[in-house]
Structures are given as C-alpha cells and as structure tokens.
Design a protein around this motif. Structure first.
Motif, mmCIF file in Angstrom:
data_model
loop_
_atom_site.group_PDB
_atom_site.id
_atom_site.type_symbol
_atom_site.label_atom_id
_atom_site.label_comp_id
_atom_site.label_asym_id
_atom_site.label_seq_id
_atom_site.Cartn_x
_atom_site.Cartn_y
_atom_site.Cartn_z
ATOM 1 N N ILE A 52 29.293 29.193 47.533
ATOM 2 C CA ILE A 52 30.230 28.704 46.509
ATOM 3 C C ILE A 52 31.459 29.599 46.463
ATOM 4 O O ILE A 52 32.594 29.145 46.351
ATOM 5 C CB ILE A 52 29.521 28.636 45.131
ATOM 6 N N LYS A 53 31.252 30.899 46.594
ATOM 7 C CA LYS A 53 32.359 31.856 46.534
ATOM 8 C C LYS A 53 33.172 31.876 47.836
ATOM 9 O O LYS A 53 34.317 32.326 47.860
ATOM 10 C CB LYS A 53 31.785 33.247 46.225
ATOM 11 N N GLY A 54 32.568 31.386 48.911
ATOM 12 C CA GLY A 54 33.247 31.426 50.209
ATOM 13 C C GLY A 54 33.280 32.830 50.773
ATOM 14 O O GLY A 54 34.220 33.233 51.458
ATOM 15 N N PRO A 139 29.063 38.904 42.191
ATOM 16 C CA PRO A 139 30.437 39.254 42.545
ATOM 17 C C PRO A 139 31.371 38.597 41.536
ATOM 18 O O PRO A 139 30.928 37.792 40.706
ATOM 19 C CB PRO A 139 30.617 38.629 43.928
ATOM 20 N N SER A 140 32.654 38.917 41.586
ATOM 21 C CA SER A 140 33.599 38.261 40.694
ATOM 22 C C SER A 140 33.605 36.753 40.983
ATOM 23 O O SER A 140 33.453 36.336 42.131
ATOM 24 C CB SER A 140 34.992 38.863 40.863
ATOM 25 N N ALA A 141 33.786 35.948 39.915
ATOM 26 C CA ALA A 141 33.581 34.498 40.013
ATOM 27 C C ALA A 141 34.841 33.763 40.462
ATOM 28 O O ALA A 141 35.283 32.804 39.830
ATOM 29 C CB ALA A 141 33.090 33.960 38.666
ATOM 30 N N ASN A 142 35.432 34.244 41.551
ATOM 31 C CA ASN A 142 36.604 33.609 42.151
ATOM 32 C C ASN A 142 36.283 33.309 43.609
ATOM 33 O O ASN A 142 35.331 33.861 44.163
ATOM 34 C CB ASN A 142 37.807 34.558 42.085
ATOM 35 N N ARG A 143 37.083 32.456 44.256
ATOM 36 C CA ARG A 143 36.956 32.284 45.703
ATOM 37 C C ARG A 143 37.324 33.611 46.374
ATOM 38 O O ARG A 143 38.212 34.338 45.907
ATOM 39 C CB ARG A 143 37.863 31.161 46.196
ATOM 40 N N VAL A 147 42.441 35.794 43.140
ATOM 41 C CA VAL A 147 42.569 36.553 41.904
ATOM 42 C C VAL A 147 41.296 36.422 41.058
ATOM 43 O O VAL A 147 40.775 35.323 40.875
ATOM 44 C CB VAL A 147 43.793 36.040 41.107
ATOM 45 N N SER A 148 40.811 37.540 40.523
ATOM 46 C CA SER A 148 39.570 37.525 39.742
ATOM 47 C C SER A 148 39.788 36.786 38.415
ATOM 48 O O SER A 148 40.893 36.755 37.888
ATOM 49 C CB SER A 148 39.116 38.960 39.462
ATOM 50 N N PRO A 149 38.709 36.199 37.853
ATOM 51 C CA PRO A 149 38.814 35.447 36.602
ATOM 52 C C PRO A 149 38.505 36.314 35.380
ATOM 53 O O PRO A 149 37.539 37.075 35.376
ATOM 54 C CB PRO A 149 37.726 34.382 36.760
ATOM 55 N N ILE A 180 39.761 44.347 34.443
ATOM 56 C CA ILE A 180 39.811 44.737 35.851
ATOM 57 C C ILE A 180 38.394 45.193 36.226
ATOM 58 O O ILE A 180 37.630 45.614 35.364
ATOM 59 C CB ILE A 180 40.862 45.857 36.033
ATOM 60 N N GLU A 181 38.035 45.101 37.511
ATOM 61 C CA GLU A 181 36.659 45.359 37.923
ATOM 62 C C GLU A 181 36.231 46.808 37.669
ATOM 63 O O GLU A 181 37.056 47.696 37.489
ATOM 64 C CB GLU A 181 36.486 45.052 39.421
ATOM 65 N N SER A 182 34.903 47.000 37.759
ATOM 66 C CA SER A 182 34.325 48.326 37.529
ATOM 67 C C SER A 182 34.786 49.331 38.591
ATOM 68 O O SER A 182 35.109 48.966 39.724
ATOM 69 C CB SER A 182 32.797 48.227 37.556
ATOM 70 N N SER A 228 44.187 42.962 52.158
ATOM 71 C CA SER A 228 44.684 41.882 51.304
ATOM 72 C C SER A 228 43.556 41.337 50.448
ATOM 73 O O SER A 228 42.499 40.966 50.947
ATOM 74 C CB SER A 228 45.269 40.762 52.166
ATOM 75 N N HIS A 229 43.765 41.282 49.126
ATOM 76 C CA HIS A 229 42.721 40.872 48.198
ATOM 77 C C HIS A 229 43.408 40.617 46.873
ATOM 78 O O HIS A 229 44.566 40.983 46.697
ATOM 79 C CB HIS A 229 41.713 42.021 48.072
ATOM 80 N N TYR A 230 42.716 39.999 45.925
ATOM 81 C CA TYR A 230 43.268 39.803 44.575
ATOM 82 C C TYR A 230 44.632 39.096 44.636
ATOM 83 O O TYR A 230 45.531 39.387 43.853
ATOM 84 C CB TYR A 230 43.453 41.141 43.850
HETATM 85 MG MG MG Z 1 35.877 40.439 43.662
#
Ligand code: MG
Ligand code: TXA
Length: 317
Positions: A52-54, A139-143, A147-149, A180-182, A228-230
């Motif tokens: 689902i997250k890809g 993991p964060s609930a984004n593709r 960008v994280s949700p 922002i993430e941990s 590259s991320h977020y």
């Molecule tokens: Mg993430």
C-alpha cells in the motif's frame, strides 16, 4: 472505495483493534506523524502494508509498543545508555535501534539483526497498543518518498484509494502536535549514532548520555537518509535568510512561474508542527516553486534542515 474516505476514518479504537487483529492495516495518529500500522508479528499484514505504501520490502519499519515493559519480546534493551534514553524519553519522539527480539517478523526488519523501536505519545494510539497483545510496525502513512501526513485528511488524500474500508481503517486523532518524525539513535554501536534527526533535538540526547553522539556512518541504513525524500510536487529551493529567499522568489517569478516563500524561522516549534502541511499546501495552491528559509542548525533546526534538504534534492526520474 470512497473518494472522501469517510468510511475509512474513525475515532473508534475498538474498530481499529479489531481490524489489526484480523490482519488489516490501520493508519494511527502519533505525536510525530501518522503511521501505517500492521501487527509486527504478521508477515502477511506487513507485506500488504508495504505494498500500500509502495515501499521496497528490504526497507525496515519501526515497531511501536505500549510502554517500556513491552519491549522485551521485540528487542533487547540493554542496561546503560539505551535504558537511560528509553526511561527519559518514552513515550515520545525517540526511536532506539536495538538488537531484535524473537517475536518480530523478518518483513519488519528487512532481514536485519536490528529493530527500531519506540513508545509513541498519543493517547489514542497508546490506548490501542495497550489493548493489543502485541506491537505494530508502522512507517509514515504516505506513499514512499512523498510528504509525511500529520492529519487524517492527509492520509485519506495519500492512501484513501488504496485502503479497503472492509479490512482497514484510519484512526483520527487530530493534527500531530510535534509534526516531524522521531529522532533515531543507533544504540548497537559505541558511541551511539544519529541515524535521523527528529522531534527530540540531538543536543537533548547528548545531555542525557553525558557525551557526544556520532553521525551516521557506513551503508545507508535509514530511508530518510536517501538523498530525495519528503518531496512535494513543486520544486523546493533553500535560502539562508529572508533577503536571499525574496531575491530567489523574484528571479523565479520573473520567469513566469508560480512561486511562494515559506519562512517560519521565528518559531521553530510551529515550523516543525506545520512543515508537512505547509509543503502540501504549496501543492494545493498550485505553486511551481517554493523557496524555504532554513533555520539555524540547533535544536529542532537539525531535523527541519534535514527534511528540507531532502525535499529540495534532485529526484530520480
Ligand atoms: Mg517516512
Ligand atoms: O516518528 C516516526 O518515527 C514515524 C511514526 C509513525 O512513528 N515513523 C517513521 O517511519 O518515520 P518511517 O518508516 O517513515 O521511517 C523509519 C526510518 C526509516 O528511515 C528506516 O529505514 C529506519 O527508520 N529504520 C527502521 N528500522 C531500522 C533498522 N532496523 N535499521 C536501520 N534503519 C531502520
């Protein structure tokens, strides 16, 4: 599946527990960002969560437990530095990389001998974790790479069409207060290494340990360490101060592109809380370019600079 996601979104913790126990996938609120959770000892559920997250299957996920007493089945928490950090920072935005315990599925760690583990600080998710006889990998609930949700609406926008209202759910706990993430600290090496700066400033961790942390070394081990991320759809440009940002905006605007400036350097707590909503908002407004003023590299500024640098990095393809 609905376009609004209204049949996925719930505040009913019983429903979320039932969906997880049946092998479903549930988006959960945490103090940092929303996570996409599956039971950490259910390989089938973990594999579906990754699809689902890809996300590539060799990419490890963080295991979330109700409290420090629930760590032992999932990880080995040694006396000393790791226990000092766990005791001082949990529940809270700190992930410890530890030797893995017996119950964690290979799919969670990508086959590694280590596992990232944390106790989140959100009342709904803590109630959910206490009700489960287990732990969730999330993991964060984004593709992957996007960008994280930080709200349930962000999760609906990113994953609503990929989740099944009959099997899955999105638990709505309101906007994430940290945003922002941990912070991830590798406690399997000495001195401990910072794998990802995050919601707990590394200066605070160093104070607790009475000593310096090392930067991450060796092969790229955290997804957040990819260049590259977020990344939002619009191009992100970095500026060292407001004057430089305004000059860049003028230059880009003169070429006929829709360009905005994001400057929250006067309040880093608010900058952190709103970062991902700000990046999403730039896309919603149809901006081609967003010029962001970088905060100084101290406190939450470390994590903000990390995320913004990755949001601005060249993307593959
Ligand atoms: Mg993430
Ligand atoms: O705040 C957070 O940490 C959020 C919420 C949902 O808890 N979670 C999160 O997960 O940010 P994710 O998957 O988007 O990022 C976790 C990072 C990834 O970069 C992953 O590679 C790294 O942690 N990680 C997890 N387990 C690891 C391991 N065993 N070894 C190395 N890195 C690991």
């Amino acid at each position: 599946m609905s376009a609004t996601g209204s049949d996925l979104v719930t505040t009913d913790i019983d429903r979320a527990v039932a969906r997880l126990d049946a092998g479903g996938v549930v988006a959960i609120p945490t103090e940092t960002v929303y996570g996409l959770a599956a039971l950490a000892d259910r390989p089938d559920a973990i594999r579906r969560m990754y699809a689902i997250k890809g996300r590539p299957t060799d990419h490890p996920s963080i295991v979330h437990v109700a409290d420090v007493d629930h760590v032992h089945e999932w990880a080995v928490l040694p006396d000393g530095r790791a226990t000092i950090l766990a005791t001082a920072c949990w529940p809270g935005p700190l992930t410890l990389l530890l030797a893995r315990g017996p119950r964690v599925a290979d799919e969670v760690t990508g086959g590694r001998p280590t596992v990232g583990i944390r106790v989140p600080a959100h009342p709904m998710t803590n109630a959910l974790l206490r009700r489960l006889d287990g732990a969730v990998a999330a993991p964060s609930a984004n593709r992957f790479g996007q960008v994280s949700p930080t709200t349930a609406a962000h999760v609906v926008a990113d994953l609503g069409d990929l989740l099944d209202p009959e099997r899955d759910a999105i638990l709505d706990g309101g906007p994430c207060p940290v945003g922002i993430e941990s912070t991830i600290i590798d406690c399997t090496v000495a001195p401990p290494q910072v794998l990802r700066p995050g919601g707990i400033p590394t200066e605070d961790v160093e104070r607790l340990l009475d000593g310096a942390l090392a930067p991450a070394a060796g092969p790229v081990r955290a997804a957040g360490m990819l260049a590259s991320h977020y990344a939002p759809r619009c191009r992100v440009h970095l500026a060292t101060d407001r004057a430089a940002a305004d000059a860049t905006q003028q230059r880009i605007g003169a070429a006929g592109r829709a360009v905005g400036v994001l400057d929250r350097t006067d309040d880093l707590v608010a900058a952190t809380r709103h970062l991902y909503a700000d990046l999403r908002d730039a896309d919603r407004r149809g901006l081609d370019d967003l010029v962001v003023v970088l905060p100084p590299p101290a406190g939450l500024g470390h994590a903000l600079r990390d995320r913004l640098t990755k949001a601005a990095a060249d993307r593959p393809g």
